[in-house]
Design a protein around this motif. Structure first.
Motif, PDB file in Angstrom:
ATOM      1  N   SER A  65      14.133  12.733  -5.727  1.00 50.49           N
ATOM      2  CA  SER A  65      13.235  11.876  -6.489  1.00 50.49           C
ATOM      3  C   SER A  65      11.870  11.735  -5.823  1.00 50.49           C
ATOM      4  O   SER A  65      10.892  11.372  -6.476  1.00 50.49           O
ATOM      5  N   ILE A  66      11.801  11.983  -4.533  1.00 48.05           N
ATOM      6  CA  ILE A  66      10.515  12.003  -3.845  1.00 48.05           C
ATOM      7  C   ILE A  66      10.025  13.445  -3.853  1.00 48.05           C
ATOM      8  O   ILE A  66      10.557  14.313  -3.162  1.00 48.05           O
ATOM      9  N   LYS A  67       9.034  13.722  -4.677  1.00 47.65           N
ATOM     10  CA  LYS A  67       8.591  15.100  -4.929  1.00 47.65           C
ATOM     11  C   LYS A  67       7.630  15.622  -3.868  1.00 47.65           C
ATOM     12  O   LYS A  67       7.510  16.833  -3.683  1.00 47.65           O
ATOM     13  N   GLU A  68       6.915  14.731  -3.204  1.00 49.90           N
ATOM     14  CA  GLU A  68       5.887  15.159  -2.269  1.00 49.90           C
ATOM     15  C   GLU A  68       6.507  15.817  -1.032  1.00 49.90           C
ATOM     16  O   GLU A  68       7.479  15.313  -0.476  1.00 49.90           O
ATOM     17  N   ARG A  69       5.899  16.925  -0.614  1.00 50.94           N
ATOM     18  CA  ARG A  69       6.353  17.564   0.624  1.00 50.94           C
ATOM     19  C   ARG A  69       5.814  16.807   1.842  1.00 50.94           C
ATOM     20  O   ARG A  69       6.529  16.613   2.830  1.00 50.94           O
ATOM     21  N   ASP A  70       4.554  16.370   1.765  1.00 51.84           N
ATOM     22  CA  ASP A  70       3.947  15.647   2.877  1.00 51.84           C
ATOM     23  C   ASP A  70       4.298  14.164   2.793  1.00 51.84           C
ATOM     24  O   ASP A  70       4.226  13.546   1.717  1.00 51.84           O
ATOM     25  N   ALA A 118       4.260  -4.889  -3.353  1.00 51.19           N
ATOM     26  CA  ALA A 118       5.281  -4.709  -2.317  1.00 51.19           C
ATOM     27  C   ALA A 118       6.670  -4.616  -2.936  1.00 51.19           C
ATOM     28  O   ALA A 118       7.532  -3.874  -2.438  1.00 51.19           O
ATOM     29  N   LYS A 119       6.888  -5.337  -4.024  1.00 49.01           N
ATOM     30  CA  LYS A 119       8.202  -5.298  -4.679  1.00 49.01           C
ATOM     31  C   LYS A 119       8.488  -3.910  -5.247  1.00 49.01           C
ATOM     32  O   LYS A 119       9.637  -3.429  -5.207  1.00 49.01           O
ATOM     33  N   ARG A 120       7.478  -3.242  -5.778  1.00 48.19           N
ATOM     34  CA  ARG A 120       7.691  -1.880  -6.272  1.00 48.19           C
ATOM     35  C   ARG A 120       8.157  -0.966  -5.141  1.00 48.19           C
ATOM     36  O   ARG A 120       9.027  -0.109  -5.332  1.00 48.19           O
ATOM     37  N   CYS A 121       7.590  -1.166  -3.975  1.00 49.53           N
ATOM     38  CA  CYS A 121       7.952  -0.372  -2.796  1.00 49.53           C
ATOM     39  C   CYS A 121       9.407  -0.640  -2.390  1.00 49.53           C
ATOM     40  O   CYS A 121      10.168   0.291  -2.111  1.00 49.53           O
ATOM     41  N   LEU A 122       9.796  -1.914  -2.375  1.00 53.70           N
ATOM     42  CA  LEU A 122      11.170  -2.281  -2.014  1.00 53.70           C
ATOM     43  C   LEU A 122      12.160  -1.919  -3.115  1.00 53.70           C
ATOM     44  O   LEU A 122      13.285  -1.488  -2.835  1.00 53.70           O
ATOM     45  N   ASP A 123      11.755  -2.077  -4.367  1.00 52.99           N
ATOM     46  CA  ASP A 123      12.634  -1.691  -5.479  1.00 52.99           C
ATOM     47  C   ASP A 123      12.980  -0.208  -5.415  1.00 52.99           C
ATOM     48  O   ASP A 123      14.118   0.196  -5.696  1.00 52.99           O
ATOM     49  N   ARG A 124      11.984   0.608  -5.069  1.00 46.64           N
ATOM     50  CA  ARG A 124      12.240   2.050  -4.970  1.00 46.64           C
ATOM     51  C   ARG A 124      13.247   2.333  -3.871  1.00 46.64           C
ATOM     52  O   ARG A 124      14.117   3.210  -3.998  1.00 46.64           O
ATOM     53  N   MET A 125      13.159   1.598  -2.774  1.00 42.93           N
ATOM     54  CA  MET A 125      14.143   1.756  -1.707  1.00 42.93           C
ATOM     55  C   MET A 125      15.542   1.400  -2.204  1.00 42.93           C
ATOM     56  O   MET A 125      16.510   2.120  -1.937  1.00 42.93           O
ATOM     57  N   MET A 126      15.650   0.288  -2.910  1.00 44.13           N
ATOM     58  CA  MET A 126      16.955  -0.140  -3.412  1.00 44.13           C
ATOM     59  C   MET A 126      17.517   0.903  -4.391  1.00 44.13           C
ATOM     60  O   MET A 126      18.714   1.202  -4.393  1.00 44.13           O
ATOM     61  N   GLU A 127      16.645   1.483  -5.197  1.00 47.68           N
ATOM     62  CA  GLU A 127      17.065   2.494  -6.168  1.00 47.68           C
ATOM     63  C   GLU A 127      17.566   3.762  -5.481  1.00 47.68           C
ATOM     64  O   GLU A 127      18.613   4.312  -5.853  1.00 47.68           O
ATOM     65  N   LEU A 128      16.843   4.230  -4.476  1.00 42.19           N
ATOM     66  CA  LEU A 128      17.177   5.492  -3.839  1.00 42.19           C
ATOM     67  C   LEU A 128      18.142   5.335  -2.669  1.00 42.19           C
ATOM     68  O   LEU A 128      18.876   6.266  -2.329  1.00 42.19           O
ATOM     69  N   GLY A 129      18.151   4.135  -2.069  1.00 41.54           N
ATOM     70  CA  GLY A 129      18.948   3.946  -0.856  1.00 41.54           C
ATOM     71  C   GLY A 129      20.340   3.406  -1.082  1.00 41.54           C
ATOM     72  O   GLY A 129      21.142   3.331  -0.151  1.00 41.54           O
ATOM     73  N   GLY A 130      20.637   3.025  -2.300  1.00 47.45           N
ATOM     74  CA  GLY A 130      21.997   2.550  -2.600  1.00 47.45           C
ATOM     75  C   GLY A 130      22.215   1.102  -2.233  1.00 47.45           C
ATOM     76  O   GLY A 130      21.384   0.435  -1.656  1.00 47.45           O
ATOM     77  N   GLU A 187       0.813  -1.221   0.000  1.00 52.23           N
ATOM     78  CA  GLU A 187       0.000   0.000   0.000  1.00 52.23           C
ATOM     79  C   GLU A 187       0.845   1.270   0.000  1.00 52.23           C
ATOM     80  O   GLU A 187       0.290   2.373  -0.014  1.00 52.23           O
ATOM     81  N   CYS A 188       2.169   1.131   0.030  1.00 49.51           N
ATOM     82  CA  CYS A 188       3.052   2.291   0.189  1.00 49.51           C
ATOM     83  C   CYS A 188       3.862   2.576  -1.070  1.00 49.51           C
ATOM     84  O   CYS A 188       3.973   1.735  -1.965  1.00 49.51           O
ATOM     85  N   ASP A 189       4.438   3.772  -1.110  1.00 45.36           N
ATOM     86  CA  ASP A 189       5.207   4.207  -2.277  1.00 45.36           C
ATOM     87  C   ASP A 189       6.668   3.782  -2.204  1.00 45.36           C
ATOM     88  O   ASP A 189       7.287   3.488  -3.227  1.00 45.36           O
ATOM     89  N   VAL A 190       7.232   3.802  -1.002  1.00 43.22           N
ATOM     90  CA  VAL A 190       8.644   3.466  -0.849  1.00 43.22           C
ATOM     91  C   VAL A 190       8.860   2.964   0.567  1.00 43.22           C
ATOM     92  O   VAL A 190       8.175   3.364   1.512  1.00 43.22           O
ATOM     93  N   CYS A 191       9.811   2.074   0.704  1.00 39.40           N
ATOM     94  CA  CYS A 191      10.193   1.503   1.986  1.00 39.40           C
ATOM     95  C   CYS A 191      11.538   2.101   2.404  1.00 39.40           C
ATOM     96  O   CYS A 191      12.327   2.533   1.552  1.00 39.40           O
ATOM     97  N   VAL A 192      11.789   2.128   3.702  1.00 41.65           N
ATOM     98  CA  VAL A 192      13.092   2.580   4.205  1.00 41.65           C
ATOM     99  C   VAL A 192      13.522   1.676   5.349  1.00 41.65           C
ATOM    100  O   VAL A 192      12.717   0.980   5.955  1.00 41.65           O
ATOM    101  N   THR A 193      14.819   1.696   5.639  1.00 35.02           N
ATOM    102  CA  THR A 193      15.349   1.062   6.835  1.00 35.02           C
ATOM    103  C   THR A 193      16.024   2.148   7.669  1.00 35.02           C
ATOM    104  O   THR A 193      16.217   3.280   7.214  1.00 35.02           O
TER     105      THR A 193
END
Length: 325
Positions: free
Chosen positions: A140-145, A313-325, A122-128
């Protein structure tokens, strides 16, 4: 300690199943010693995605094993103990995420990795805790909120350090880290005056304000590896003692104690074993060498996910891998 025969049998079963064993830093030391990779949630997610093993035995908790399956659907992912869960992950479900998104249209939905696959879907991106500042600081994350869930403590820590974003925090937390209080820090410092305090960002803000270093479990272990002093105070689950002791057997490591009263408002209650000299996560201690052996020999307990949920869920984790290195 596991017997020599058990260790030999685990090695044989690993070869037969073309398996890799991974373990989180909070696992019992004898389980960490069996693993091909020991790390925090982010390091293990990356390792499992890149591994050529056909089977992953995940010595951790359910959300971690689910993430491995999300990233590697072709692999058999086994969680040795079915009931090894995470109380913080259990504090939020997918419907609650949908409700928050409806209440805050236009906000990015960001989930901590300590969430179920259904919530990640249900989320756009995951983080650790290792990469959250990098991911959320990205242009790359354009949203302010930003809707951040479920950990209010990590969210508040990030909000104070990432300008230009408005954090909408969910009211969840880790009972282990929430149980640590400033009074517990003061007690530890009285025993080891001058020792630096290393704290996990899941700790409450009033504890983090006292810290000399804030970082993930892996980052704290790396700090210890490069530290030239004689003692440190650590505010996280006591499982990291095993790695720290291996790296610096001469170092005095004092863990911050805690009280279950500090986590009494939890949705699922304060699920932590607290003492004056440290706090233990019972779920992280469920897995044993015997359980690893049983998992390899009997295939228990295999992770299965709905394919639609897995892909989202993979899209959410893929975005993390892309942005998080």
């Amino acid at each position: 300690m596991p017997s020599k025969d058990l260790i030999v049998s685990i090695g044989r079963l690993k070869k037969e199943r073309r398996a890799a064993i991974v373990a989180h830093c909070y696992q019992p030391g004898e389980v960490q010693d069996l693993a091909d990779m020991v790390g925090d949630s982010y390091a293990l997610a990356k390792f499992c995605a890149a591994s050529e093993a056909e089977t992953i035995v995940f010595c951790g908790v359910l959300f971690m094993a689910e993430s491995a399956k999300v990233m590697s659907p072709e692999k058999t992912v086994l969680l040795p103990e079915r009931d090894a869960g995470c109380p913080m992950a259990d504090m939020v479900g997918p419907e609650r995420v949908r409700e928050m998104r409806r209440s805050h249209p236009g906000a990015a939905a960001v989930c901590y990795i300590n969430t179920s696959a259904a919530v990640k879907a249900e989320c756009d991106v995951c983080v650790t805790s290792s990469n959250a500042a990098k991911v959320l600081g990205s242009d790359s994350i354009k949203e302010r909120d930003v809707i951040f869930l479920p950990d209010r403590n990590l969210g508040a820590y990030l909000a104070a350090r990432i300008p230009g974003r408005n954090f909408i925090l969910y009211d969840g937390y880790c009972p282990v880290h929430q149980a640590m209080r400033p009074a517990d820090v003061a007690e530890a410092r009285a025993e080891l005056p001058g020792a630096p305090l290393l704290a996990h960002p899941e700790c409450a803000p009033e504890v983090l304000a006292l810290a000399d270093f804030v970082g993930s479990t892996t980052q704290m272990i790396d700090y210890v590896a490069g530290y030239e002093g004689k003692a440190v105070i650590v505010a996280t689950e006591m499982g990291v003692r095993h790695n720290m002791g291996r790296l610096r057997p001469d170092l005095t490591v004092r863990f911050v104690g805690g009280s279950v009263d500090a986590g009494a408002d939890a949705v699922n209650g304060a699920k932590a074993m607290c003492g004056p000299d440290g706090v233990i996560c019972p779920d992280m201690k469920r897995i044993t060498p015997e359980g690893v052996h049983r998992s390899l020999s009997e295939g228990t307990h295999e992770i299965a996910l709905d394919e639609g949920v897995r892909l989202r869920a993979k899209r959410c984790l893929d975005r993390m891998m892309e942005l998080g290195g």
